[in-house]
Design a protein around this motif. Structure first.
Motif, PDB file in Angstrom:
ATOM      1  N   ILE A 178      35.486  51.070  49.454  1.00 56.19           N
ATOM      2  CA  ILE A 178      34.871  50.124  50.385  1.00 56.19           C
ATOM      3  C   ILE A 178      34.922  48.769  49.710  1.00 56.19           C
ATOM      4  N   ASP A 179      35.724  47.891  50.276  1.00 55.12           N
ATOM      5  CA  ASP A 179      36.008  46.580  49.695  1.00 55.12           C
ATOM      6  C   ASP A 179      35.757  45.542  50.780  1.00 55.12           C
ATOM      7  N   PRO A 180      34.853  44.576  50.563  1.00 48.49           N
ATOM      8  CA  PRO A 180      34.537  43.615  51.628  1.00 48.49           C
ATOM      9  C   PRO A 180      35.714  42.728  52.029  1.00 48.49           C
ATOM     10  N   LYS A 181      36.782  42.695  51.209  1.00 45.37           N
ATOM     11  CA  LYS A 181      37.935  41.871  51.539  1.00 45.37           C
ATOM     12  C   LYS A 181      39.019  42.642  52.288  1.00 45.37           C
ATOM     13  N   ARG A 182      38.843  43.935  52.443  1.00 43.33           N
ATOM     14  CA  ARG A 182      39.877  44.764  53.071  1.00 43.33           C
ATOM     15  C   ARG A 182      39.310  45.475  54.290  1.00 43.33           C
ATOM     16  N   SER A 183      40.034  45.395  55.382  1.00 40.67           N
ATOM     17  CA  SER A 183      39.660  46.110  56.609  1.00 40.67           C
ATOM     18  C   SER A 183      38.214  45.838  57.019  1.00 40.67           C
ATOM     19  N   PHE A 184      37.784  44.579  56.822  1.00 45.97           N
ATOM     20  CA  PHE A 184      36.429  44.144  57.209  1.00 45.97           C
ATOM     21  C   PHE A 184      35.342  45.008  56.555  1.00 45.97           C
ATOM     22  N   GLY A 185      35.622  45.479  55.340  1.00 48.18           N
ATOM     23  CA  GLY A 185      34.625  46.231  54.597  1.00 48.18           C
ATOM     24  C   GLY A 185      34.487  47.676  55.022  1.00 48.18           C
ATOM     25  N   ARG A 186      35.436  48.166  55.841  1.00 52.86           N
ATOM     26  CA  ARG A 186      35.398  49.568  56.245  1.00 52.86           C
ATOM     27  C   ARG A 186      36.146  50.421  55.215  1.00 52.86           C
ATOM     28  N   PRO A 187      35.818  51.700  55.107  1.00 56.27           N
ATOM     29  CA  PRO A 187      36.457  52.560  54.105  1.00 56.27           C
ATOM     30  C   PRO A 187      37.968  52.604  54.281  1.00 56.27           C
ATOM     31  N   ILE A 188      38.680  52.507  53.164  1.00 50.47           N
ATOM     32  CA  ILE A 188      40.141  52.539  53.159  1.00 50.47           C
ATOM     33  C   ILE A 188      40.619  53.536  52.112  1.00 50.47           C
ATOM     34  N   LEU A 189      41.886  53.936  52.234  1.00 52.82           N
ATOM     35  CA  LEU A 189      42.523  54.740  51.198  1.00 52.82           C
ATOM     36  C   LEU A 189      42.873  53.839  50.020  1.00 52.82           C
ATOM     37  N   VAL A 190      42.499  54.241  48.838  1.00 48.25           N
ATOM     38  CA  VAL A 190      42.761  53.449  47.648  1.00 48.25           C
ATOM     39  C   VAL A 190      44.259  53.182  47.511  1.00 48.25           C
ATOM     40  N   GLY A 191      44.594  51.915  47.260  1.00 46.27           N
ATOM     41  CA  GLY A 191      45.978  51.534  47.017  1.00 46.27           C
ATOM     42  C   GLY A 191      46.814  51.323  48.250  1.00 46.27           C
ATOM     43  N   THR A 192      46.223  51.439  49.446  1.00 48.85           N
ATOM     44  CA  THR A 192      47.017  51.313  50.666  1.00 48.85           C
ATOM     45  C   THR A 192      46.493  50.256  51.631  1.00 48.85           C
ATOM     46  N   GLY A 193      45.199  50.060  51.688  1.00 44.65           N
ATOM     47  CA  GLY A 193      44.629  49.179  52.696  1.00 44.65           C
ATOM     48  C   GLY A 193      44.481  49.847  54.044  1.00 44.65           C
ATOM     49  N   LEU A 194      44.829  51.146  54.145  1.00 42.23           N
ATOM     50  CA  LEU A 194      44.728  51.867  55.409  1.00 42.23           C
ATOM     51  C   LEU A 194      43.293  52.319  55.649  1.00 42.23           C
ATOM     52  N   ALA A 195      42.749  51.969  56.799  1.00 39.99           N
ATOM     53  CA  ALA A 195      41.400  52.408  57.140  1.00 39.99           C
ATOM     54  C   ALA A 195      41.397  53.917  57.359  1.00 39.99           C
ATOM     55  N   THR A 196      40.452  54.592  56.734  1.00 36.71           N
ATOM     56  CA  THR A 196      40.371  56.046  56.918  1.00 36.71           C
ATOM     57  C   THR A 196      40.099  56.403  58.371  1.00 36.71           C
ATOM     58  N   SER A 197      39.402  55.542  59.075  1.00 37.53           N
ATOM     59  CA  SER A 197      39.103  55.814  60.485  1.00 37.53           C
ATOM     60  C   SER A 197      40.373  55.809  61.334  1.00 37.53           C
ATOM     61  N   ALA A 198      41.359  54.944  60.988  1.00 42.11           N
ATOM     62  CA  ALA A 198      42.611  54.898  61.739  1.00 42.11           C
ATOM     63  C   ALA A 198      43.394  56.193  61.557  1.00 42.11           C
ATOM     64  N   ILE A 199      43.407  56.705  60.339  1.00 41.99           N
ATOM     65  CA  ILE A 199      44.094  57.967  60.065  1.00 41.99           C
ATOM     66  C   ILE A 199      43.408  59.110  60.804  1.00 41.99           C
ATOM     67  N   PHE A 200      42.090  59.107  60.771  1.00 42.34           N
ATOM     68  CA  PHE A 200      41.321  60.163  61.432  1.00 42.34           C
ATOM     69  C   PHE A 200      41.512  60.124  62.943  1.00 42.34           C
ATOM     70  N   ASP A 201      41.520  58.923  63.513  1.00 46.04           N
ATOM     71  CA  ASP A 201      41.688  58.795  64.966  1.00 46.04           C
ATOM     72  C   ASP A 201      43.051  59.343  65.409  1.00 46.04           C
ATOM     73  N   ARG A 202      44.086  59.063  64.629  1.00 44.89           N
ATOM     74  CA  ARG A 202      45.405  59.575  64.990  1.00 44.89           C
ATOM     75  C   ARG A 202      45.459  61.096  64.866  1.00 44.89           C
TER      76      ARG A 202
END
Length: 237
Positions: A178-202
């Motif tokens: 959780i990084d406030p500069k990435r994906s508006f502070g939403r959880p992401i996969l480390v090293g990718t910038g991919l929001a975990t929610s986007a992966i889960f939704d797909r």
């Protein structure tokens, strides 16, 4: 270094960004627990009921609801380390944190790295005999909280910049950030910038793990970690 121009000269770590249920689900604590930490808790005493002051100071927005900043999220994460593993009474925690802040001469001691060293020594001194009077019990307390702190990255000014929430064990690999500069502070996969929610939704929409691996150029462990984390978030919401 954070480019404040993107945030109209404001530090993104201080900008209200998380609803109370959202923050609680990211940290995998109950919303009612987090609310107690923010609003204080009423508790019985020999002279009647008293209301303890909050531990995390969060102003209400115009809708009279609480919105937490990234700094508030980190404070709640450290409180989880103290309270959930050891069952420390909330009024005593508030009192002790005030005491530690004065001892260390810092505001918001839960955010500071020296809480892990000097602050932990004071916590053990204050609470060690309540939890376990043995040397091993006090050592265990220190080790657990230090493990939590190792999942917080800091800048050169000792301020938190990245938090790595965990699923089951605090010592597990850092897969989610959780990084406030990435994906508006939403959880992401480390090293990718991919929001975990986007992966889960797909995935919930029908895409297979193999499809997600190929589309995002990530491995199976990363996909599974994102899915497991989001399932936990959904269950806690």
């Amino acid at each position: 270094m954070i480019n404040l121009d993107l945030y109209r000269k404001k530090d993104p770590r201080e900008i209200p960004a998380y609803t109370l249920p959202e923050a609680a689900s990211y940290l995998r604590i109950s919303t009612s627990t987090l609310r107690d930490w923010i609003t204080g808790r009423t508790y019985p005493t020999s002279s009647g009921k008293k209301h303890g002051p909050p531990i995390i100071l969060v102003p209400k927005n115009d809708e009279r609801e609480y919105l937490l900043s990234y700094y508030h999220l980190v404070e709640a994460y450290v409180l989880k380390a103290l309270c959930h593993h050891h069952g420390l009474p909330l009024p005593r925690v508030r009192e002790t944190l005030d005491w530690i802040g004065k001892k260390l001469k810092v505001e918001r001691p839960l955010l500071r790295e020296n809480f892990q060293t000097d602050g932990m020594a004071l916590i053990v001194e204050k609470f060690g005999h309540l939890i376990n009077p043995s040397r091993d019990g006090q050592l265990e307390m220190r080790q657990i909280v230090e493990a939590y702190f190792q999942r917080i990255d800091r800048d050169d000014h000792d301020s938190p910049i990245r938090l790595y929430p965990f699923l089951n064990k605090v010592t597990e690999a850092k897969m989610i950030a959780i990084d406030p500069k990435r994906s508006f502070g939403r959880p992401i996969l480390v090293g990718t910038g991919l929001a975990t929610s986007a992966i889960f939704d797909r995935y919930r929409g029908g895409d297979s793990i193999e499809t997600l691996m190929e589309d995002y150029d990530i491995n199976r462990t990363q996909v599974v970690s994102a899915l497991e984390y989001e399932k936990c978030v959904l269950a806690a919401a």
